[in-house]
Motif scaffolding. Structure first.
Motif, PDB file in Angstrom:
ATOM      1  N   LEU A  22       7.394  -0.802   1.293  1.00  5.45           N
ATOM      2  CA  LEU A  22       7.328  -1.749   0.173  1.00  5.45           C
ATOM      3  C   LEU A  22       7.915  -3.104   0.550  1.00  5.45           C
ATOM      4  O   LEU A  22       7.396  -4.147   0.151  1.00  5.45           O
ATOM      5  N   ARG A  23       8.992  -3.104   1.307  1.00  2.52           N
ATOM      6  CA  ARG A  23       9.620  -4.365   1.721  1.00  2.52           C
ATOM      7  C   ARG A  23       8.623  -5.265   2.454  1.00  2.52           C
ATOM      8  O   ARG A  23       8.563  -6.468   2.212  1.00  2.52           O
ATOM      9  N   VAL A  24       7.874  -4.659   3.350  1.00  6.02           N
ATOM     10  CA  VAL A  24       6.913  -5.432   4.148  1.00  6.02           C
ATOM     11  C   VAL A  24       5.728  -5.861   3.285  1.00  6.02           C
ATOM     12  O   VAL A  24       5.252  -6.998   3.389  1.00  6.02           O
ATOM     13  N   VAL A  25       5.252  -4.969   2.433  1.00  2.19           N
ATOM     14  CA  VAL A  25       4.142  -5.299   1.532  1.00  2.19           C
ATOM     15  C   VAL A  25       4.524  -6.478   0.644  1.00  2.19           C
ATOM     16  O   VAL A  25       3.750  -7.434   0.479  1.00  2.19           O
ATOM     17  N   TRP A  26       5.705  -6.431   0.045  1.00  2.00           N
ATOM     18  CA  TRP A  26       6.164  -7.528  -0.811  1.00  2.00           C
ATOM     19  C   TRP A  26       6.235  -8.838  -0.021  1.00  2.00           C
ATOM     20  O   TRP A  26       5.815  -9.883  -0.495  1.00  2.00           O
ATOM     21  N   THR A  27       6.787  -8.770   1.175  1.00  2.00           N
ATOM     22  CA  THR A  27       6.952  -9.980   1.988  1.00  2.00           C
ATOM     23  C   THR A  27       5.608 -10.606   2.348  1.00  2.00           C
ATOM     24  O   THR A  27       5.410 -11.814   2.206  1.00  2.00           O
ATOM     25  N   LEU A  28       4.676  -9.787   2.801  1.00  2.00           N
ATOM     26  CA  LEU A  28       3.351 -10.298   3.160  1.00  2.00           C
ATOM     27  C   LEU A  28       2.661 -10.943   1.958  1.00  2.00           C
ATOM     28  O   LEU A  28       2.043 -12.003   2.063  1.00  2.00           O
ATOM     29  N   ASN A  29       2.791 -10.318   0.804  1.00  2.00           N
ATOM     30  CA  ASN A  29       2.133 -10.846  -0.389  1.00  2.00           C
ATOM     31  C   ASN A  29       2.841 -12.068  -0.956  1.00  2.00           C
ATOM     32  O   ASN A  29       2.184 -12.985  -1.466  1.00  2.00           O
ATOM     33  N   LEU A  30       4.166 -12.112  -0.869  1.00  2.00           N
ATOM     34  CA  LEU A  30       4.890 -13.304  -1.315  1.00  2.00           C
ATOM     35  C   LEU A  30       4.497 -14.530  -0.495  1.00  2.00           C
ATOM     36  O   LEU A  30       4.503 -15.656  -0.991  1.00  2.00           O
ATOM     37  N   LYS A  31       4.159 -14.293   0.753  1.00  2.00           N
ATOM     38  CA  LYS A  31       3.777 -15.393   1.630  1.00  2.00           C
ATOM     39  C   LYS A  31       2.260 -15.620   1.684  1.00  2.00           C
ATOM     40  O   LYS A  31       1.786 -16.513   2.383  1.00  2.00           O
ATOM     41  N   GLY A  32       1.503 -14.785   0.960  1.00  2.00           N
ATOM     42  CA  GLY A  32       0.061 -14.965   0.916  1.00  2.00           C
ATOM     43  C   GLY A  32      -0.636 -14.663   2.222  1.00  2.00           C
ATOM     44  O   GLY A  32      -1.644 -15.294   2.571  1.00  2.00           O
ATOM     45  N   ILE A  33      -0.128 -13.672   2.965  1.00  2.00           N
ATOM     46  CA  ILE A  33      -0.680 -13.340   4.283  1.00  2.00           C
ATOM     47  C   ILE A  33      -1.614 -12.129   4.167  1.00  2.00           C
ATOM     48  O   ILE A  33      -1.172 -11.040   3.798  1.00  2.00           O
ATOM     49  N   PRO A  34      -2.889 -12.285   4.486  1.00  2.00           N
ATOM     50  CA  PRO A  34      -3.809 -11.131   4.447  1.00  2.00           C
ATOM     51  C   PRO A  34      -3.533 -10.174   5.608  1.00  2.00           C
ATOM     52  O   PRO A  34      -3.139 -10.596   6.693  1.00  2.00           O
ATOM     53  N   TYR A  35      -3.740  -8.887   5.362  1.00  2.00           N
ATOM     54  CA  TYR A  35      -3.480  -7.888   6.399  1.00  2.00           C
ATOM     55  C   TYR A  35      -4.311  -6.642   6.124  1.00  2.00           C
ATOM     56  O   TYR A  35      -4.771  -6.414   5.002  1.00  2.00           O
ATOM     57  N   ASP A  36      -4.483  -5.832   7.163  1.00  2.00           N
ATOM     58  CA  ASP A  36      -5.139  -4.539   7.027  1.00  2.00           C
ATOM     59  C   ASP A  36      -4.058  -3.470   6.871  1.00  2.00           C
ATOM     60  O   ASP A  36      -3.102  -3.431   7.657  1.00  2.00           O
ATOM     61  N   SER A  37      -4.231  -2.618   5.878  1.00  2.00           N
ATOM     62  CA  SER A  37      -3.249  -1.563   5.615  1.00  2.00           C
ATOM     63  C   SER A  37      -3.752  -0.230   6.147  1.00  2.00           C
ATOM     64  O   SER A  37      -4.867   0.195   5.825  1.00  2.00           O
ATOM     65  N   ILE A  38      -2.940   0.433   6.980  1.00  2.00           N
ATOM     66  CA  ILE A  38      -3.264   1.759   7.500  1.00  2.00           C
ATOM     67  C   ILE A  38      -2.265   2.739   6.912  1.00  2.00           C
ATOM     68  O   ILE A  38      -1.061   2.684   7.216  1.00  2.00           O
ATOM     69  N   GLU A  39      -2.736   3.612   6.027  1.00  2.00           N
ATOM     70  CA  GLU A  39      -1.861   4.577   5.362  1.00  2.00           C
ATOM     71  C   GLU A  39      -1.534   5.724   6.320  1.00  2.00           C
ATOM     72  O   GLU A  39      -2.427   6.344   6.909  1.00  2.00           O
ATOM     73  N   GLU A  40      -0.243   6.009   6.459  1.00  2.00           N
ATOM     74  CA  GLU A  40       0.221   7.064   7.359  1.00  2.00           C
ATOM     75  C   GLU A  40       0.746   8.262   6.568  1.00  2.00           C
ATOM     76  O   GLU A  40       1.400   8.106   5.532  1.00  2.00           O
ATOM     77  N   ASP A  41       0.446   9.441   7.068  1.00  2.00           N
ATOM     78  CA  ASP A  41       0.939  10.694   6.496  1.00  2.00           C
ATOM     79  C   ASP A  41       2.245  11.050   7.207  1.00  2.00           C
ATOM     80  O   ASP A  41       2.281  11.136   8.445  1.00  2.00           O
ATOM     81  N   HIS A  42       3.302  11.271   6.427  1.00  2.00           N
ATOM     82  CA  HIS A  42       4.621  11.571   7.010  1.00  2.00           C
ATOM     83  C   HIS A  42       4.566  12.787   7.949  1.00  2.00           C
ATOM     84  O   HIS A  42       5.291  12.832   8.939  1.00  2.00           O
TER      85      HIS A  42
END
Length: 229
Positions: A22-42
């Motif tokens: 969540l920390r990274v997601v919030w940071t990327l979105n606060l700065k308006g940076i597009p990215y590809d998200s790869i969901e990982e299984d624990h």
């Protein structure tokens, strides 16, 4: 154009329910940076994640131009340095050092919440572990937060807010999961006010999963992790 190319080559290996992701997601979105998200299984990590983070083998991992960066707050600082818009770290060296101190303090509190998990699941020393966690939160209440500031750094979200927001959100999930109250408003009035301000920021709200979804997914996951530890 060079900046746009760099922004288009960002991938985030993470887990949607993780406070660290969540920390990274919030940071990327606060700065308006597009990215590809790869969901990982624990319990079934991708070969790419194991390649990018062979030491800890965990999320989040940010991949920028093919180069991996690990550990959530290191990633946040990296993003803040590469894309300085909406800066999260103070410009003043002393203020920056203080912010890093509180980020470290918040990260250290995760050991207290893990102990709280164990006490609930195993039914041992529940009150002791809850009080230990509450005492650490009281330090944040009394020493970190300020009645005069909306956020840690003033009127805009700061790196400390990112770290603390993910931690408090995770506690909120635990409260629902285990039907126990930790963040009592009468004991933590500043923390309550701060978190209400934080979670109501549109970008934070839009990029935080619903509480019910968190609880439904995390409860069996926590039990499985704790049973295997």
């Amino acid at each position: 154009m060079h900046r746009l190319i760099k922004m288009a080559e960002i991938k985030l290996h993470g887990s949607w329910y993780s406070p660290f992701t969540l920390r990274v997601v919030w940071t990327l979105n606060l700065k308006g940076i597009p990215y590809d998200s790869i969901e990982e299984d624990h319990f079934n990590r991708t070969p790419q994640l194991l390649q990018y983070n062979p030491i800890h083998k965990k999320t989040p991992v940010l991949v920028h131009d093919g180069k991996p960066i690990c550990e959530s707050m290191i990633i946040v600082e990296y993003i803040d340095e590469i894309w300085p818009q909406n800066s999260l770290l103070p410009a003043d060296p002393y203020a920056r050092a203080q912010a890093r101190f509180w980020v470290k303090y918040i990260d250290d509190m995760f050991s207290a919440i893990r102990a709280f998990h164990r006490s609930i699941i195993k039914g041992e020393e529940r009150e002791k572990s809850r009080e230990n966690l509450s005492e650490r939160l009281k330090v944040v209440e009394d020493q970190c937060l300020d009645d005069h500031n909306k956020f840690y750094g003033g009127e805009t979200i700061n790196i400390v807010d990112i770290a603390l927001g993910s931690f408090v959100k995770f506690i909120e999930v635990q409260e629902d999961m285990f039907e126990v109250k930790i963040l009592k408003s009468e004991r933590f009035p500043r923390l309550h006010l701060w978190f209400n301000n934080f979670k109501d920021v549109p970008i934070i709200k839009e990029n935080t999963p619903e509480q019910e979804k968190f609880v439904a997914y995390v409860r069996p996951l926590i039990e499985k992790i704790m049973a295997s530890s």
